[in-house]
Design a protein around this motif. Structure first.
Motif, short mmCIF file in Angstrom:
data_model
loop_
_atom_site.label_atom_id
_atom_site.label_comp_id
_atom_site.label_asym_id
_atom_site.label_seq_id
_atom_site.Cartn_x
_atom_site.Cartn_y
_atom_site.Cartn_z
N PHE A 250 0.84 -1.03 0.10
CA PHE A 250 -0.08 0.03 0.02
C PHE A 250 0.90 1.19 0.12
CE2 PHE A 250 0.79 -1.01 4.54
CZ PHE A 250 1.14 0.17 4.99
N THR A 251 0.33 2.48 -0.21
CA THR A 251 1.03 3.66 -0.33
C THR A 251 0.55 4.60 1.03
OG1 THR A 251 1.09 3.43 -2.79
CG2 THR A 251 1.61 5.39 -1.92
N VAL A 252 1.75 5.18 1.43
CA VAL A 252 1.38 6.42 2.18
C VAL A 252 1.54 7.77 1.52
CG1 VAL A 252 2.12 7.28 4.74
CG2 VAL A 252 2.39 4.72 4.21
N GLY A 253 0.59 8.43 1.68
CA GLY A 253 0.80 9.72 0.82
C GLY A 253 0.79 10.81 1.66
N THR A 263 -2.11 17.13 4.36
CA THR A 263 -3.07 16.22 4.28
C THR A 263 -2.34 14.96 4.08
OG1 THR A 263 -4.57 17.86 3.52
CG2 THR A 263 -5.00 15.31 2.93
N THR A 264 -2.60 13.75 4.76
CA THR A 264 -2.13 12.46 4.71
C THR A 264 -3.36 11.38 4.32
OG1 THR A 264 -2.22 11.64 6.88
CG2 THR A 264 -0.60 13.26 6.36
N TRP A 265 -2.81 10.32 3.62
CA TRP A 265 -3.88 9.27 3.38
C TRP A 265 -2.88 7.94 3.07
CZ3 TRP A 265 -2.58 13.28 0.01
CH2 TRP A 265 -2.11 12.84 -1.19
N ILE A 266 -3.74 6.79 3.37
CA ILE A 266 -3.22 5.53 2.92
C ILE A 266 -4.09 4.82 1.73
CG2 ILE A 266 -3.17 3.23 3.59
CD1 ILE A 266 -1.21 4.88 5.28
N ALA A 267 -3.54 4.72 0.69
CA ALA A 267 -4.11 4.28 -0.63
C ALA A 267 -3.71 2.58 -0.53
CB ALA A 267 -3.47 4.81 -1.95
N ASP A 268 -4.90 1.92 -0.65
CA ASP A 268 -4.94 0.45 -0.80
C ASP A 268 -4.19 -0.08 -1.96
OD1 ASP A 268 -6.67 0.19 -2.69
OD2 ASP A 268 -8.27 -0.28 -1.38
N PRO A 269 -3.80 -1.24 -2.15
CA PRO A 269 -3.14 -1.92 -3.26
C PRO A 269 -3.82 -1.45 -4.56
CG PRO A 269 -2.93 -3.40 -1.59
CD PRO A 269 -3.91 -2.56 -0.95
N GLY A 271 -5.53 1.45 -4.97
CA GLY A 271 -5.55 2.87 -5.23
C GLY A 271 -7.03 3.34 -4.44
N GLY A 272 -7.42 2.70 -3.64
CA GLY A 272 -8.52 2.91 -2.91
C GLY A 272 -8.52 3.79 -1.49
N LEU A 273 -8.97 4.67 -1.21
CA LEU A 273 -8.80 5.53 0.07
C LEU A 273 -8.97 4.56 1.35
CD1 LEU A 273 -7.84 8.06 1.23
CD2 LEU A 273 -10.12 8.82 1.28
N ALA A 274 -8.19 4.02 1.91
CA ALA A 274 -8.25 3.19 3.27
C ALA A 274 -8.32 4.04 4.66
CB ALA A 274 -7.20 2.23 3.32
N GLN A 275 -7.38 5.29 4.55
CA GLN A 275 -7.50 5.96 5.85
C GLN A 275 -6.89 7.43 5.26
OE1 GLN A 275 -6.55 3.99 9.52
NE2 GLN A 275 -4.71 5.46 9.76
N GLN A 276 -7.65 8.30 6.03
CA GLN A 276 -7.12 9.70 5.81
C GLN A 276 -6.74 10.49 6.95
OE1 GLN A 276 -10.63 11.30 3.66
NE2 GLN A 276 -11.86 11.57 5.45
N GLY A 277 -6.24 11.57 6.88
CA GLY A 277 -5.75 12.31 7.93
C GLY A 277 -5.05 13.70 7.49
N LYS A 278 -4.86 14.48 8.76
CA LYS A 278 -4.27 15.73 8.42
C LYS A 278 -3.45 16.25 9.74
CE LYS A 278 -5.68 20.56 7.49
NZ LYS A 278 -6.82 21.48 7.54
N VAL A 279 -2.30 16.94 9.48
CA VAL A 279 -1.43 17.24 10.22
C VAL A 279 -1.13 18.72 10.25
CG1 VAL A 279 0.99 17.02 11.12
CG2 VAL A 279 0.05 15.05 10.13
N THR A 280 -1.10 19.63 11.13
CA THR A 280 -0.85 21.00 11.48
C THR A 280 0.43 21.25 12.28
OG1 THR A 280 -2.31 21.41 13.41
CG2 THR A 280 -3.42 21.60 11.10
N PHE A 281 1.05 21.88 11.80
CA PHE A 281 2.29 22.44 12.49
C PHE A 281 2.13 23.75 13.21
CE2 PHE A 281 3.26 19.43 9.10
CZ PHE A 281 4.24 18.81 9.63
N ARG A 282 3.04 24.03 14.17
CA ARG A 282 3.19 25.25 14.71
C ARG A 282 4.18 26.18 14.13
NH1 ARG A 282 4.15 22.16 19.35
NH2 ARG A 282 2.14 22.00 21.12
#
Length: 282
Positions: A250-253, A263-269, A271-282
């Motif tokens: 799988f791919t970590v994007g 913006t972060t995500w996990i793409a399954d083998p 190409g489907g969206l398996a997990q999504q997320g978001k990081v903010t920084f100071r």
């Protein structure tokens, strides 16, 4: 179990103390295939690596059939067989945790909500964890746990929507059973869906071993923070959408946004969206 009885668990809390020892951090770095310097006392514990500590140590005789501690102690005895980590939200407002210090985690059940989805009845339990070191509260995590009905024979899995394809940074991971075993061992996670193939396929009805949601979340955070050296995460959230199974890459994007967030995500083998997320920084 009647909903009113389940809601009697709301407000229940417990506190665990632990020593933030160097060895688990060193072992996780190796498990993630990162050739980091050996951690030493006084080093900052990276975000999300607190999952290596504060483990529940249920007696072997007190484990349920899925390998988790029996329900009805801290978590309510919800009578749905399948349990998964649905997501987490973090706010890193305080001083970080440091390797070599003693820290605490206070966990409190904040909500219990039944829902009905395309796969049947579900119950979502939200647990709020407050992590603190000698200098006070380091961060707060809100963890969502979902309980689901057993799989129906012949029930087709819904295909996930496509994952983004415009990553600023990406990484490919092959989740073999050894990776899943090592992460289960490091986090003292006895859930059989991650290492017991006959159980996960024959009892819970999945096609293979399932990659841990927090492992996927850790990979998302690691890609974001390692791609942005010198920046300190302020918040992070991730939400599981569909399972990722061992045996296929799988791919970590991660994508840099105009406001500086990632913006972060996990793409399954496929190409489907398996997990999504978001990081903010100071």
């Amino acid at each position: 179990m009647p909903l009113d009885n389940m809601r009697g668990w709301i407000g229940k809390s417990r506190t665990v103390e632990d020593l933030i020892a160097p060895w688990p951090a060193r072992a996780l770095s190796a498990t993630l295939n990162e050739d980091d310097p050996d951690p030493r006392n006084g080093d900052t514990l990276p975000p999300l690596w607190h999952w290596l500590y504060f483990h529940e140590a249920a007696l072997q005789s007190k484990l349920g059939p899925d390998g988790h501690a029996e329900r009805g102690d801290f978590l309510p005895p919800i009578p749905l067989p399948r349990r998964m980590w649905a997501g987490s939200r973090f706010s890193f407002d305080g001083p970080p945790l440091f390797i070599g210090e003693t820290a605490s985690r206070m966990s409190e059940i904040r909500s219990i909500e039944p829902k009905t989805g395309s796969s049947g009845a579900m119950v979502f339990v939200m647990v709020r964890h407050t992590l603190a070191g000698p200098k006070g509260t380091a961060f707060v995590e809100e963890q969502d746990i979902v309980y689901r009905e057993a799989a129906k024979p012949g029930e087709p899995a819904r295909p996930p929507r496509p994952a983004p394809t415009d990553a600023t940074w990406s990484k490919t991971i092959l989740p073999d059973p050894v990776l899943l075993f090592r992460y289960s061992a490091l986090t003292f996670n006895g859930h059989r869906i991650h290492y017991d193939h006959p159980y996960v396929t024959g009892v819970e009805g999945y096609p293979g071993l399932i990659v841990h949601g927090p492992l996927l979340g850790t990979l998302q955070m690691e890609l974001a923070r390692r791609s942005n050296p010198g920046r300190t995460p302020a918040t992070f959230e991730f939400r599981a959408i569909s399972p990722v199974f061992a045996g296929a890459a799988f791919t970590v994007g991660a994508r840099r946004e105009a406001d500086g967030a990632v913006t972060t995500w996990i793409a399954d083998p496929k190409g489907g969206l398996a997990q999504q997320g978001k990081v903010t920084f100071r």
